[in-house]
Design a protein around this motif. Sequence first.
Motif, short mmCIF file in Angstrom:
data_model
loop_
_atom_site.label_atom_id
_atom_site.label_comp_id
_atom_site.label_asym_id
_atom_site.label_seq_id
_atom_site.Cartn_x
_atom_site.Cartn_y
_atom_site.Cartn_z
N GLY A 1 0.64 -1.17 -0.15
CA GLY A 1 0.09 -0.01 -0.14
C GLY A 1 0.81 1.32 0.06
N THR A 2 2.13 1.14 0.16
CA THR A 2 2.85 2.46 0.06
C THR A 2 2.67 2.94 -1.18
OG1 THR A 2 4.60 1.52 1.80
CG2 THR A 2 5.28 3.22 0.48
N THR A 3 2.59 4.40 -1.15
CA THR A 3 2.52 5.28 -2.35
C THR A 3 3.78 6.17 -2.67
OG1 THR A 3 1.37 6.98 -1.13
CG2 THR A 3 -0.13 5.15 -2.19
N LEU A 4 4.02 6.68 -3.68
CA LEU A 4 5.17 7.36 -4.10
C LEU A 4 4.57 8.64 -4.87
CD1 LEU A 4 8.06 7.96 -4.39
CD2 LEU A 4 8.07 6.40 -6.66
N ASP A 5 4.91 9.79 -4.22
CA ASP A 5 4.16 10.94 -4.69
C ASP A 5 5.31 12.01 -5.14
OD1 ASP A 5 3.31 13.55 -5.18
OD2 ASP A 5 2.77 13.92 -2.75
N ALA A 6 5.64 11.87 -6.77
CA ALA A 6 6.75 12.59 -7.26
C ALA A 6 6.18 14.00 -7.34
CB ALA A 6 7.27 12.01 -8.24
N ARG A 7 6.85 15.00 -6.77
CA ARG A 7 6.46 16.37 -7.01
C ARG A 7 7.22 16.90 -8.35
NH1 ARG A 7 4.11 18.36 -2.10
NH2 ARG A 7 2.92 16.84 -1.56
N PRO A 8 6.85 17.96 -8.78
CA PRO A 8 7.48 18.43 -10.27
C PRO A 8 9.08 18.50 -10.12
CG PRO A 8 5.51 20.02 -9.67
CD PRO A 8 5.74 19.12 -8.37
N GLY A 9 9.54 18.03 -11.03
CA GLY A 9 11.11 17.83 -11.37
C GLY A 9 11.73 16.42 -10.86
N THR A 10 10.74 15.59 -10.23
CA THR A 10 11.40 14.51 -9.67
C THR A 10 10.73 13.24 -10.39
OG1 THR A 10 9.56 14.06 -7.95
CG2 THR A 10 11.57 15.73 -7.46
N GLU A 11 10.15 13.36 -11.52
CA GLU A 11 9.59 12.24 -12.03
C GLU A 11 10.49 11.35 -12.44
OE1 GLU A 11 6.93 15.82 -12.60
OE2 GLU A 11 9.22 15.38 -13.04
N GLY A 12 11.68 11.72 -12.94
CA GLY A 12 12.83 10.63 -13.34
C GLY A 12 13.23 9.82 -12.05
N VAL A 13 13.21 10.61 -11.02
CA VAL A 13 13.75 9.82 -9.78
C VAL A 13 12.75 8.67 -9.36
CG1 VAL A 13 14.38 9.94 -7.20
CG2 VAL A 13 14.99 11.83 -8.75
N ALA A 14 11.66 8.97 -9.46
CA ALA A 14 10.43 8.05 -9.06
C ALA A 14 10.42 7.04 -10.02
CB ALA A 14 9.08 8.73 -9.22
N ARG A 15 10.56 6.85 -11.59
CA ARG A 15 10.95 5.98 -12.24
C ARG A 15 12.12 4.99 -11.75
NH1 ARG A 15 9.98 9.93 -16.13
NH2 ARG A 15 12.30 10.00 -16.79
N ARG A 16 13.34 5.75 -11.58
CA ARG A 16 14.36 4.84 -11.02
C ARG A 16 14.02 4.12 -9.68
NH1 ARG A 16 16.00 2.83 -14.25
NH2 ARG A 16 17.41 1.92 -12.73
N LEU A 17 13.26 4.69 -8.88
CA LEU A 17 12.72 4.01 -7.48
C LEU A 17 12.10 2.76 -7.84
CD1 LEU A 17 11.87 6.96 -5.11
CD2 LEU A 17 13.65 4.89 -4.52
N ARG A 18 11.15 3.10 -8.67
CA ARG A 18 10.24 1.71 -9.04
C ARG A 18 11.01 0.74 -9.91
NH1 ARG A 18 6.46 6.17 -10.49
NH2 ARG A 18 5.02 6.31 -8.57
N ALA A 19 12.00 1.04 -10.63
CA ALA A 19 12.91 0.24 -11.16
C ALA A 19 13.88 -0.56 -10.37
CB ALA A 19 13.51 0.85 -12.49
N THR A 20 14.31 0.06 -9.32
CA THR A 20 15.38 -0.61 -8.53
C THR A 20 14.84 -1.10 -7.13
OG1 THR A 20 15.67 1.73 -7.62
CG2 THR A 20 17.39 0.73 -9.18
#
Length: 555
Positions: A31-50
């Motif tokens: 249930g843990t969500t990930l809220d990526a504010r503007p400019g951090t979308e690429g980091v969010a992609r890397r977090l999901r990929a790793t």
Amino acid sequence: MDPVELTDLIPAPRTAACRGSSPGYLSLDEGTTLDARPGTEGVARRLRATIGAATGLPLAPGRDPRGILLRISARVEREYGPEGYRLSTDGSVEDVAVVIEGGSAAGVFWGAQTLRQLLGPDAYRKAPIGPAGREWELPMVTVEDGPRFSWRGVMLDVARHFLPKDDVLRYVDLLAAHKLNVLHLHLTDDQGWRIEIERYPRLTEIGAWRTRTKWGHRASDLWNDTPHGGYYTQDDIREIVAYAAERHIRVVPEIDIPGHSQAAIAAYPELGNTDVIDTTTLPVWDTWGINPNVLAPTDSTLRFYEGVLEEVLALFPSPFIHLGGDECPKDQWKASPVAQARIEELGLAGEEELQAWFIRHFDRWLADRGRRLIGWDEILEGGLAPGAAVSSWRGYAGGIAAAEAGHDVVMCPEQHVYLDHRQDGGADEPVPIGYVRTLEDVYRFEPVPPGLSPDAAAHVIGTQANVWTEVMESRSRVDYQVFPRLAAFAEVAWSTRLPAAPAERDFADFERRMTAHYRRLDALGVDYRPPGGPLPWQRRPGVLGRPIEGAPPNV
């Protein structure tokens, strides 16, 4: 597996604290969500990929007090710089369980690397190994951090032994995991040309391949007779650069001139000193050392390399372009009527100034296109090119001279951070080369030499570990030479907590933290040198290396 202790982080952060005497723990789950504010979308992609791939958690987009928040913070940038971050996992920021704030997207990314370490070594796997739906415990802490240097680099020599594209991408990931942000690719040398140049196809058709390879470094009677080579297409380069950029790593290309150029001369003989030797018979070089065959100082050679660099600039957005400039013997120029006529025409004092003229030409050429030249410290000889930066490899002296003269410097002295040098004096070390430089030696390396004036010290923009591959014929051999010493180097390059005096550094504490880090390297599949010495399949008995003058003799 339990998460590691807060004090096991590598590199050591600036500050790390929990609210009480010991941290509590929170859980990440499906249930843990990930809220990526503007400019951090690429980091969010890397977090999901790793982390997402390793844990099996979806980390779905959304805002929840039990989730993860990523955002860029002006306060963090003011306090810790654009690569700084603040990681809170105790719900103390906006009542969100995990908050990573960075001075820029890069800072958020480096904070995410710390989050990954706190989750434990299994967070470095490519797929979950535990039961589906498992909860992942995270210590409740606050980490505030930022790097000491803006240039935290690794030079990877793909010219002597070619590394396939996927191995280069893997090394980008390994750099990112250690908060290193520059990959310097040594793309050309006497033994191979590794980048496609469309207007000069023979550079890769001929220059990328040699018929055999010397086995070892000093022995003359041991050869691998299998042809060796390879190169990166321009699309490969675009992929490497984009892959690195997503991980906030800059790729700096090196096109070596005017020495270390036999592969180019083998492909285009007119580049050599044709009035001295028959360059049409030169092959791509199959051995190691300093090669006498250097570029001819002619206008046609300049135009040729301008054409090469036009394509290089289109592929690499790096503000710095490395042009080598090292180990250029002058014997052919001394014997060449063409070279001597050029010296007279330009009013130069001799061959040293001829090399400086070569470098200054491309310094101006790059500056006109908004780029900066960087070269090995030999570019100081005959006069330093205005605006050029220096990679100081022959000790500190070149870097000190350049910094005191107002030039930017990357410190990479061979006596300290050449990772092809042997890690121990034992007889089992594979292909013993040069100095013995242990994990502790690298940890005690100080990039800023004592005695520099404050203004000069500010010109030391960073440091770099160099990985020359004459005796590293495979990914496994590169791993063995690079790790675990790269972890020590990463702490030197990043951490502001290390005392400037090397003797005052707590190596025992670093060794203790490495216990956890070896498990991370295991999860990443790194063939590092174990603390107890090489494993049976890592040894290389009977293959001779090369000692360096003043270094301990080979065993």
